[in-house]
Write a protein that holds these residues in place. Sequence first.
Motif, PDB file in Angstrom:
ATOM      1  N   PRO A 263      -3.815   5.933   3.703  1.00 15.61           N
ATOM      2  CA  PRO A 263      -3.218   5.187   2.521  1.00 15.61           C
ATOM      3  C   PRO A 263      -4.137   3.977   2.375  1.00 15.61           C
ATOM      4  O   PRO A 263      -4.653   3.293   3.190  1.00 15.61           O
ATOM      5  CB  PRO A 263      -2.037   4.890   2.908  1.00 15.61           C
ATOM      6  CG  PRO A 263      -1.586   5.956   4.212  1.00 15.61           C
ATOM      7  CD  PRO A 263      -2.935   6.159   4.744  1.00 15.61           C
ATOM      8  N   LYS A 264      -4.013   3.555   0.905  1.00 21.70           N
ATOM      9  CA  LYS A 264      -5.082   2.541   0.507  1.00 21.70           C
ATOM     10  C   LYS A 264      -4.286   1.911  -0.652  1.00 21.70           C
ATOM     11  O   LYS A 264      -3.849   2.620  -1.631  1.00 21.70           O
ATOM     12  CB  LYS A 264      -6.358   2.711   0.343  1.00 21.70           C
ATOM     13  CG  LYS A 264      -7.362   1.601  -0.388  1.00 21.70           C
ATOM     14  CD  LYS A 264      -8.600   2.316  -0.279  1.00 21.70           C
ATOM     15  CE  LYS A 264      -9.429   1.185  -1.166  1.00 21.70           C
ATOM     16  NZ  LYS A 264     -10.919   1.740  -1.494  1.00 21.70           N
ATOM     17  N   CYS A 265      -4.364   0.549  -0.884  1.00 18.94           N
ATOM     18  CA  CYS A 265      -3.830  -0.259  -2.056  1.00 18.94           C
ATOM     19  C   CYS A 265      -5.080  -0.362  -2.976  1.00 18.94           C
ATOM     20  O   CYS A 265      -6.101  -0.948  -2.211  1.00 18.94           O
ATOM     21  CB  CYS A 265      -3.128  -1.474  -1.693  1.00 18.94           C
ATOM     22  SG  CYS A 265      -1.387  -0.977  -0.968  1.00 18.94           S
ATOM     23  N   ALA A 266      -5.167   0.206  -4.122  1.00 12.55           N
ATOM     24  CA  ALA A 266      -6.261  -0.013  -4.856  1.00 12.55           C
ATOM     25  C   ALA A 266      -6.264  -1.239  -5.190  1.00 12.55           C
ATOM     26  O   ALA A 266      -7.635  -1.808  -5.654  1.00 12.55           O
ATOM     27  CB  ALA A 266      -6.015   0.886  -6.213  1.00 12.55           C
ATOM     28  N   ASN A 267      -5.459  -2.181  -5.629  1.00 15.55           N
ATOM     29  CA  ASN A 267      -5.661  -3.568  -6.025  1.00 15.55           C
ATOM     30  C   ASN A 267      -4.992  -4.532  -4.884  1.00 15.55           C
ATOM     31  O   ASN A 267      -4.241  -4.107  -4.191  1.00 15.55           O
ATOM     32  CB  ASN A 267      -4.823  -3.789  -7.258  1.00 15.55           C
ATOM     33  CG  ASN A 267      -5.370  -2.721  -8.465  1.00 15.55           C
ATOM     34  OD1 ASN A 267      -6.647  -2.653  -8.615  1.00 15.55           O
ATOM     35  ND2 ASN A 267      -4.437  -2.123  -9.301  1.00 15.55           N
ATOM     36  N   MET A 268      -5.564  -5.781  -5.112  1.00 14.32           N
ATOM     37  CA  MET A 268      -5.055  -6.727  -4.164  1.00 14.32           C
ATOM     38  C   MET A 268      -3.484  -7.254  -4.806  1.00 14.32           C
ATOM     39  O   MET A 268      -3.451  -7.399  -6.071  1.00 14.32           O
ATOM     40  CB  MET A 268      -6.016  -7.943  -4.274  1.00 14.32           C
ATOM     41  CG  MET A 268      -7.221  -7.413  -3.321  1.00 14.32           C
ATOM     42  SD  MET A 268      -8.535  -8.995  -3.163  1.00 14.32           S
ATOM     43  CE  MET A 268      -8.754  -9.452  -4.942  1.00 14.32           C
ATOM     44  N   GLY A 269      -2.774  -7.752  -3.793  1.00 14.92           N
ATOM     45  CA  GLY A 269      -1.396  -8.185  -4.310  1.00 14.92           C
ATOM     46  C   GLY A 269      -0.796  -8.896  -3.018  1.00 14.92           C
ATOM     47  O   GLY A 269      -1.676  -9.146  -2.159  1.00 14.92           O
ATOM     48  N   SER A 270       0.270  -9.421  -3.209  1.00 14.59           N
ATOM     49  CA  SER A 270       1.044 -10.006  -2.208  1.00 14.59           C
ATOM     50  C   SER A 270       1.426  -9.290  -0.873  1.00 14.59           C
ATOM     51  O   SER A 270       1.415  -9.881   0.083  1.00 14.59           O
ATOM     52  CB  SER A 270       2.172 -10.484  -2.715  1.00 14.59           C
ATOM     53  OG  SER A 270       3.280  -9.529  -3.376  1.00 14.59           O
ATOM     54  N   SER A 271       1.464  -8.086  -1.107  1.00 14.03           N
ATOM     55  CA  SER A 271       1.508  -6.951   0.078  1.00 14.03           C
ATOM     56  C   SER A 271       1.128  -5.548  -0.301  1.00 14.03           C
ATOM     57  O   SER A 271       0.877  -5.326  -1.487  1.00 14.03           O
ATOM     58  CB  SER A 271       2.911  -7.125   0.389  1.00 14.03           C
ATOM     59  OG  SER A 271       3.788  -6.346  -0.811  1.00 14.03           O
ATOM     60  N   CYS A 272       0.810  -4.630   0.843  1.00 14.56           N
ATOM     61  CA  CYS A 272       0.513  -3.163   0.552  1.00 14.56           C
ATOM     62  C   CYS A 272       1.232  -2.463   1.329  1.00 14.56           C
ATOM     63  O   CYS A 272       1.490  -2.546   2.645  1.00 14.56           O
ATOM     64  CB  CYS A 272      -0.905  -3.119   0.928  1.00 14.56           C
ATOM     65  SG  CYS A 272      -1.655  -1.496   0.563  1.00 14.56           S
ATOM     66  N   ASP A 273       2.306  -1.235   0.898  1.00 14.39           N
ATOM     67  CA  ASP A 273       3.042  -0.889   1.456  1.00 14.39           C
ATOM     68  C   ASP A 273       2.639   0.562   1.445  1.00 14.39           C
ATOM     69  O   ASP A 273       2.324   1.297   0.519  1.00 14.39           O
ATOM     70  CB  ASP A 273       4.519  -0.992   0.677  1.00 14.39           C
ATOM     71  CG  ASP A 273       5.731  -0.381   1.743  1.00 14.39           C
ATOM     72  OD1 ASP A 273       5.495   0.562   2.370  1.00 14.39           O
ATOM     73  OD2 ASP A 273       6.676  -0.847   1.490  1.00 14.39           O
ATOM     74  N   SER A 274       2.747   1.313   2.656  1.00 12.63           N
ATOM     75  CA  SER A 274       2.446   2.554   2.870  1.00 12.63           C
ATOM     76  C   SER A 274       3.295   3.727   2.085  1.00 12.63           C
ATOM     77  O   SER A 274       3.049   4.961   1.907  1.00 12.63           O
ATOM     78  CB  SER A 274       2.019   3.111   4.224  1.00 12.63           C
ATOM     79  OG  SER A 274       3.173   3.114   5.024  1.00 12.63           O
ATOM     80  N   LEU A 275       4.548   3.066   1.787  1.00 15.29           N
ATOM     81  CA  LEU A 275       5.575   4.115   1.386  1.00 15.29           C
ATOM     82  C   LEU A 275       6.220   5.265   1.946  1.00 15.29           C
ATOM     83  O   LEU A 275       6.051   5.155   3.269  1.00 15.29           O
ATOM     84  CB  LEU A 275       5.492   4.558  -0.204  1.00 15.29           C
ATOM     85  CG  LEU A 275       4.990   3.301  -1.172  1.00 15.29           C
ATOM     86  CD1 LEU A 275       4.466   3.736  -2.276  1.00 15.29           C
ATOM     87  CD2 LEU A 275       6.250   2.349  -1.366  1.00 15.29           C
ATOM     88  N   ALA A 276       5.977   6.509   1.561  1.00 10.31           N
ATOM     89  CA  ALA A 276       6.276   7.577   2.246  1.00 10.31           C
ATOM     90  C   ALA A 276       5.266   8.198   2.947  1.00 10.31           C
ATOM     91  O   ALA A 276       5.019   9.301   3.437  1.00 10.31           O
ATOM     92  CB  ALA A 276       7.112   8.554   1.677  1.00 10.31           C
ATOM     93  N   LEU A 277       4.147   7.719   2.711  1.00 10.60           N
ATOM     94  CA  LEU A 277       2.586   8.421   3.136  1.00 10.60           C
ATOM     95  C   LEU A 277       2.547   8.663   4.635  1.00 10.60           C
ATOM     96  O   LEU A 277       1.870   9.357   5.105  1.00 10.60           O
ATOM     97  CB  LEU A 277       1.535   7.641   2.632  1.00 10.60           C
ATOM     98  CG  LEU A 277       1.235   7.832   0.909  1.00 10.60           C
ATOM     99  CD1 LEU A 277       0.270   6.912   0.467  1.00 10.60           C
ATOM    100  CD2 LEU A 277       1.376   9.204   0.418  1.00 10.60           C
TER     101      LEU A 277
END
Length: 192
Positions: A129-143
Amino acid sequence: YLVKFGTAVKASGGEFTSSETKTFGTCGSTPPPTTGSTPPPVAPPTAPPTNGSTPPPTNGSTPPPTAPPTAPPTPVPTAPPTVPPTPVPTAPPTNPPTAQPTAPVTPAPTTGGGAVAQGAIFDSSYGVPKCANMGSSCDSLALLDGRGTIINGNEPNHSNTNNIGNTCNDGNSGSYHSDESIDQITVTAGDI
């Protein structure tokens, strides 16, 4: 048991294995007592008294009594000198502790999606899993929910290890959410 002769108890005992022997009484007739005259006692001869003169007492002067020695007087104990008190050493002043350096605050990202929480999507080029944009956090959710092909907990896109490095396959034994598994990861920037 008791063994009696008349009313007299001659032998007694308690438990035993097969046999027990007790001896009492005498065999044969008792010989009669021997009759004889007792000779009269012989009186020892009395030695005649020895005639002798009693020596006269010896006249001598009685030495005068010796006076007991006079014990020397006990000296009066001298009081020990008073030791002056030892001054308590003054503790040197303690320097105030140096404050630990404060880690600089990581600034919030300001590009891409802005300083907001991001949800990850699966990146097939990396296999994770990967967050496409930068932000305050990155969550894998249900992946990442589940592990391998475990029953009722089949992990999406397993084994979710970086294809660029060495792969690490998941084990498929155990029970879903009863045995160990990492189901969700959230990466958060500091002091946001």
